[in-house]
Write a protein that holds these residues in place. Structure first.
Motif, short mmCIF file in Angstrom:
data_model
loop_
_atom_site.label_atom_id
_atom_site.label_comp_id
_atom_site.label_asym_id
_atom_site.label_seq_id
_atom_site.Cartn_x
_atom_site.Cartn_y
_atom_site.Cartn_z
N ASP A 59 -3.69 -4.42 -3.65
CA ASP A 59 -2.02 -4.71 -2.91
C ASP A 59 -1.90 -6.36 -2.10
O ASP A 59 -2.79 -6.84 -1.93
CB ASP A 59 -2.23 -3.77 -1.07
N GLU A 108 3.33 -5.13 6.26
CA GLU A 108 3.84 -5.04 7.56
C GLU A 108 4.92 -5.43 8.15
O GLU A 108 5.34 -5.32 9.22
CB GLU A 108 3.19 -6.77 8.16
N PRO A 147 -0.05 -2.68 10.61
CA PRO A 147 -0.88 -3.20 9.16
C PRO A 147 -1.90 -2.48 9.92
O PRO A 147 -2.91 -2.17 8.97
CB PRO A 147 -0.84 -4.62 9.73
N GLU A 148 -2.60 -2.25 11.01
CA GLU A 148 -4.00 -2.06 11.06
C GLU A 148 -4.81 -0.46 10.42
O GLU A 148 -5.12 0.00 9.65
CB GLU A 148 -4.69 -2.30 12.90
N ASN A 181 -7.05 -6.47 -0.74
CA ASN A 181 -5.55 -6.50 -0.17
C ASN A 181 -5.69 -8.16 -0.28
O ASN A 181 -5.94 -8.86 0.28
CB ASN A 181 -5.25 -5.96 1.36
N GLU A 193 0.41 -6.24 3.00
CA GLU A 193 0.07 -4.98 3.96
C GLU A 193 0.85 -4.55 3.95
O GLU A 193 1.23 -3.58 5.17
CB GLU A 193 -0.86 -5.13 5.12
N PRO A 202 1.32 -1.23 -0.06
CA PRO A 202 0.04 -0.01 -0.10
C PRO A 202 0.68 1.37 -0.09
O PRO A 202 1.56 1.43 0.65
CB PRO A 202 -0.86 -0.05 1.43
N ARG A 261 -1.73 1.41 9.20
CA ARG A 261 -1.81 1.38 7.58
C ARG A 261 -2.94 1.09 6.98
O ARG A 261 -3.46 1.40 5.46
CB ARG A 261 -0.95 0.27 6.83
N ARG A 262 -3.89 -0.35 7.41
CA ARG A 262 -4.75 -0.49 6.25
C ARG A 262 -6.10 0.43 6.10
O ARG A 262 -6.87 1.35 5.44
CB ARG A 262 -5.46 -1.49 6.89
N GLN A 263 -5.70 1.63 6.94
CA GLN A 263 -6.53 2.73 7.72
C GLN A 263 -6.17 4.25 6.23
O GLN A 263 -6.67 4.76 6.12
CB GLN A 263 -7.05 3.54 9.01
#
Ligand SMILES: [Zn+2]
Length: 251
Positions: free
Chosen positions: A46, A51, A58-59, A79, A49, A21, A61-63
């Protein structure tokens, strides 16, 4: 005479598939927004993640990835959850990519640079290039949500240019959306936070990195007489059907 290999029934879709991402925002978000403005369905996939990134989780970056999608105004982001740093162009990874290609049926795929500073980029480029071709083989059977998928091969796979400079085969004028591109990049607050904070500084978290993105776009634009552009590499020769499709700035 019709081309027996030509296919109809795509979703008028452009798909960007990249290792991490933020690869897409940094390298081809301008083109994606330009294509969206011209009525295309635009989807990002993507592979990981991210990570292993030094900053953020990761949380978070997901947002951030979803925030960036919102800024760009594109249609969907998926993803695949492949392991950052360790994914290979193996059968399992290829089938995961093929499932996405067959789901959205893109005519054009944009993906990572064929070789770059981060070793994931070259491996992602190979994985996506091979999966895109193999997706057209009907004897490779895949399912999505229990339903068998039809084969689909995109017409083109273009590689964007990332950290290391590679001479582009063509460039795409992104001047109208350059401001939005920077806004999308800044949605990755943990990665491109230019204010001092408690997280370690990295190669990409400094102001000079972001300035480099602007300079690169300006350099690509300079070659064709537009303020900003993004450059791409293609293995397959690009064909145009009309000279009016060329940007005819005097340089
Ligand atoms: Zn990357």
């Amino acid at each position: 005479m019709s081309n027996p290999l030509s296919q109809v029934g795509g979703n008028n879709c452009v798909m960007a598939i990249a290792a991490h991402p933020d690869d897409v925002e940094l390298c081809c978000s301008g083109v994606l927004m330009m294509e969206k403005m011209q009525g295309k369905q635009v989807v990002i996939v993507d592979l990981t993640e991210g990570e292993l990134g030094t900053r953020g989780t990761p949380e978070i970056r997901r947002q951030e990835a979803m925030d960036a999608l919102q800024v760009m105004g594109l249609d969907a982001r998926e993803n695949l959850g492949l392991p950052d740093g360790f994914f290979q162009s193996d059968k399992e990874s290829k089938l995961a990519v093929i499932r996405m290609i067959r789901k959205y049926r893109p005519e054009i795929i944009l993906t990572n640079a064929p070789n770059d500073r981060h070793p994931d980029h070259g491996r992602a480029a190979l994985l996506v290039k091979e999966a895109a071709w193999m997706s057209g083989l009907r004897k490779i059977e895949t399912e999505l949500d229990g339903i068998a998928q039809d084969a689909w091969r995109p017409a083109y796979v273009f590689h964007f240019i990332q950290d290391r400079y590679l001479a582009p085969h063509f460039v795409y004028d992104i001047s109208p959306v350059m401001e939005k591109k920077l806004e999308a990049i800044k949605a990755y607050k943990t990665q491109f936070n230019t204010q001092p904070d408690e997280e370690p500084q990295t190669y990409i978290s400094t102001p000079s990195f972001l300035q480099g993105i602007i300079d690169r776009a300006a350099m690509m634009g300079k070659m064709v007489g537009t303020p900003y552009a993004e450059g791409f590499i293609t293995e397959k020769m690009v064909a145009i059907g009309n000279f009016d499709h060329l940007i005819q700035n005097i340089t």
